[in-house]
Structure formats: structure tokens, C-alpha cells
Design a protein around this motif. Structure first.
Motif, mmCIF file in Angstrom:
data_model
loop_
_atom_site.group_PDB
_atom_site.id
_atom_site.type_symbol
_atom_site.label_atom_id
_atom_site.label_comp_id
_atom_site.label_asym_id
_atom_site.label_seq_id
_atom_site.Cartn_x
_atom_site.Cartn_y
_atom_site.Cartn_z
ATOM 1 N N LYS A 223 0.830 -1.210 0.000
ATOM 2 C CA LYS A 223 0.000 0.000 0.000
ATOM 3 C C LYS A 223 0.861 1.256 0.000
ATOM 4 N N PHE A 224 1.972 1.222 0.745
ATOM 5 C CA PHE A 224 2.909 2.345 0.749
ATOM 6 C C PHE A 224 3.457 2.599 -0.654
ATOM 7 N N ARG A 228 3.318 4.490 -6.886
ATOM 8 C CA ARG A 228 4.283 5.531 -6.563
ATOM 9 C C ARG A 228 5.647 5.180 -7.140
ATOM 10 N N TYR A 255 9.378 8.220 -3.294
ATOM 11 C CA TYR A 255 9.196 7.552 -2.006
ATOM 12 C C TYR A 255 10.367 6.590 -1.810
ATOM 13 N N GLU A 287 -2.278 0.905 9.023
ATOM 14 C CA GLU A 287 -3.221 1.465 8.061
ATOM 15 C C GLU A 287 -3.452 2.944 8.322
ATOM 16 N N ASN A 289 -1.324 5.260 9.784
ATOM 17 C CA ASN A 289 -0.233 6.225 9.618
ATOM 18 C C ASN A 289 0.495 6.123 8.276
ATOM 19 N N SER A 291 -0.179 6.957 5.286
ATOM 20 C CA SER A 291 -0.247 8.079 4.351
ATOM 21 C C SER A 291 0.580 9.279 4.797
ATOM 22 N N SER A 292 1.156 9.197 6.001
ATOM 23 C CA SER A 292 1.850 10.359 6.559
ATOM 24 C C SER A 292 3.348 10.372 6.266
ATOM 25 N N ARG A 294 6.904 9.566 3.593
ATOM 26 C CA ARG A 294 7.516 9.336 2.285
ATOM 27 C C ARG A 294 8.718 8.417 2.383
#
Length: 336
Positions: A223-224, A228, A255, A287, A289, A291-292, A294
């Protein structure tokens, strides 16, 4: 006698280093307990083990396919695996391919004899650059078949020096067979009269392909990385990390999955400050954290080989020093 004195001097220096160095402390502590630990685990007196010895993690990965093939073909045989390095032992002490995993007892005569009396190995296998005089001589004296696997030999090694080479070559004659990686190594040994050789290549290629083909379950990392541009940097040192930081700073869409070579708290804290709060530990990823950040900071050992598949680019650390880390894991991920 000279080698015994040299080993005792090494132990003396190591004990001093253990006062300041974590790895040296682990090595001293582990070696101090290893004979008692092995004695407790040896199931039956008179039952011989097949003994594999690797210096550390890299050498273990070379011999691992051999151990697992051996277990498949000889399921009734018992396997002992020893490490010299604390990092190798700590990472693989629960390896289920061996009946016993232990530190290699320091090579003093008394410890060597006690170890071999206890284990009674049917054969011994040393990986790559592991040439322990006290062990090799005692194994030969007891007529225990002994093999060197995945060895590499070069003209500048001590075995081939003009003055002292003859003494070191005597150690090579303790091996029943020397299984080398390449033709150059075999030809060099033949020049000095050692013909008990065979070319087998590097078993680590087999291991890398096994890992590359294996399905891994890393949903949070997936997901990270999803949709990207991700750079996976493995086994990095400080010069690598400063370079990566500048590149990361100049490319806001990049990323980073960062796996430093050293994961002590002091260094992890340094990296947190460097990447200005846009960084999370691998062991703390959730799940909520995900999105916070890079930068995903790999703060544990043993998962890097599973993470290369999530990047478009791989960076291999260590190139600013005297050498570079092995590239096989990255190549395997790129081509499978």
C-alpha cells in the motif's frame, strides 16, 4: 603453539573490545555459553552430526540451499549449524533446517577437542573463506571427511605467498575436497599440486532465485508503494544516506524504502531527524499512519530481500567504502 598463543591474544583483545562494542560483547557471551548449550542439545552420545559452518549471514545464504537439499535427501541425518559472527547467529538461531544452531567455539585446542568429542561429526563443511587451522588439523587427525564449499582463491592470498604460502597450503590439504566457485580458483590450486577440487559455482544464486520466486505477504508495504515511484535502498551507510537524502529532497514525488546496515537506536534517531518527520519505522507501520510518510525505515533484520519487489529502482549501499554489498538479491528481484 604459535597459533594457540595467537588465539589467546585475540581473545584477550576481544574481551577488552566487549566493554565498548555490542557485537564483541555478544560474541564473548555467546561463545562462553556455546559448549554447554550444544551439550544440552546433543540428543544421543554416539550419534554423529553433519556439521556446517558459516562465518555470518552472507555465507549462510550460500550454504543454505546445500543444507536444505541435504535434509531432503538425508532426512534421518542430524544437522549442526555454527556461526562465528553474532549477526549471523542472532538472525538465524531459530533456523529450522538445522537440529542445533550455535556459535563456533573459539579455536583453542581444548575447546576444539571438546567440541568434536561432543558432536562427533560424520562430516564437516566450511563455507568460502573459513579456514580454521585448529579445527582442520583435528578433523584430519580424526579422519573426518571435511569440505570447503563455494571457495574462491586468488594469487594474492596467503596460500600463494612466496615465504609463508607453503604453511597455509598445508591447511588446504586437510580438506577431503575443495569445491570452488570458478575455473580460475581451480587452476590456481592445481598449479600448487592440489587436485582435490571441483567447480560447483555459487549456491547463493539458487537461494536468491528461491527467495525471488516466493510469494510474500507485505500488504502495508504494498500500500505504501502502490502507484508511486519507489526507490529501495539496502544496506546503506552514512555517506549513502546523505546522498539519498539530497536526491529525495530534490524529488518530491519520490518515495523511499530505506534499510540501513546498522539499526542501532542512535543511527535510527539520526535518520529520523534527517528526513524531517516524513519517515516511519517498518515495525510501526499501520493502516492509519501509512499516508503520513515518504520514507519507510526498515528497523529490523531479515526482511530486505522481500522488499526489493516494491521498488522501481534499487540502491545498493557500501560503495563509498572499501567494497560493496552483494547485488544478487536485487538482480534476482529485477529478473523474476
Amino acid at each position: 603453539m604459535y597459533l594457540c598463543r595467537k588465539m589467546w591474544f585475540y581473545l584477550f583483545i576481544l574481551r577488552i573490545a566487549a566493554l565498548f562494542n555490542k557485537k564483541a560483547k555478544l560474541l564473548i557471551r555467546g561463545e562462553r555459553q556455546t559448549l554447554a548449550s550444544i551439550s544440552e542439545k546433543v540428543s544421543e552420545k554416539g550419534t554423529g552430526y553433519v556439521w556446517f559452518h558459516a562465518a555470518s549471514v552472507g555465507e549462510f545464504e550460500q550454504i543454505r540451499p546445500v543444507i536444505e537439499l541435504f535434509r531432503l535427501r538425508q532426512p534421518d541425518k542430524k544437522v549442526l549449524l555454527t556461526f562465528f559472527s553474532p549477526s549471523g547467529y542472532e538472525l538465524r538461531k531459530d533456523y529450522d533446517g538445522a537440529h542445533i544452531v550455535a556459535y563456533l567455539p573459539f579455536a583453542t585446542r581444548r575447546r576444539v577437542r571438546r567440541f568434536l568429542d561432543m558432536v562427533q561429526p560424520e562430516l564437516a563443511v566450511f563455507v568460502k573463506y573459513e579456514f580454521w587451522p585448529a579445527y582442520l588439523k583435528e578433523l584430519k587427525k580424526r579422519t573426518i571427511p571435511t569440505y570447503s564449499v563455494s571457495s574462491i582463491f586468488r594469487k594474492n592470498q596467503a596460500f600463494f605467498k612466496p615465504v609463508v604460502g607453503w604453511w597455509y597450503r598445508r591447511l588446504l590439504k586437510c580438506f577431503t575436497q575443495i569445491l570452488v566457485q570458478d575455473k580460475q580458483s581451480e587452476l590456481l590450486l592445481h598449479q600448487y599440486g592440489m587436485t582435490n577440487t571441483a567447480i560447483v559455482g555459487d549456491p547463493r544464486f539458487n537461494r536468491v532465485l528461491q527467495v525471488a520466486k516466493r510469494e510474500v505477504d507485505q500488504p502495508l508495504v504494498g500500500k505504501f508503494a502502490n502507484l508511486r515511484q519507489v526507490l529501495v535502498a539496502g544496506s546503506t551507510w552514512m555517506p549513502d544516506e546523505k546522498l539519498l537524502y539530497r536526491y529525495w529532497k530534490e524529488n518530491p514525488d519520490l518515495y523511499l524504502i530505506l534499510a540501513p546496515h546498522e539499526i542501532d537506536e542512535k543511527h535510527l534517531h539520526f535518520l529520523f531527524n534527517m528526513f524531517e518527520g516524513r519517515i516511519l519505522r517498518y515495525t510501526e507501520l499501520t493502516e492509519q499512519n501509512i499516508s503520513s510518510c515518504r520514507v519507510l525505515l526498515v528497523d529490523t533484520i531479515g526482511v530486505l530481500s522481500q522488499l526489493y519487489r516494491y521498488g522501481q529502482v534499487a540502491y545498493i549501499g557500501g560503495g563509498f567504502g572499501v567494497g560493496i554489498h552483494n547485488t544478487l538479491e536485487e538482480i534476482g528481484r529485477a529478473h523474476v
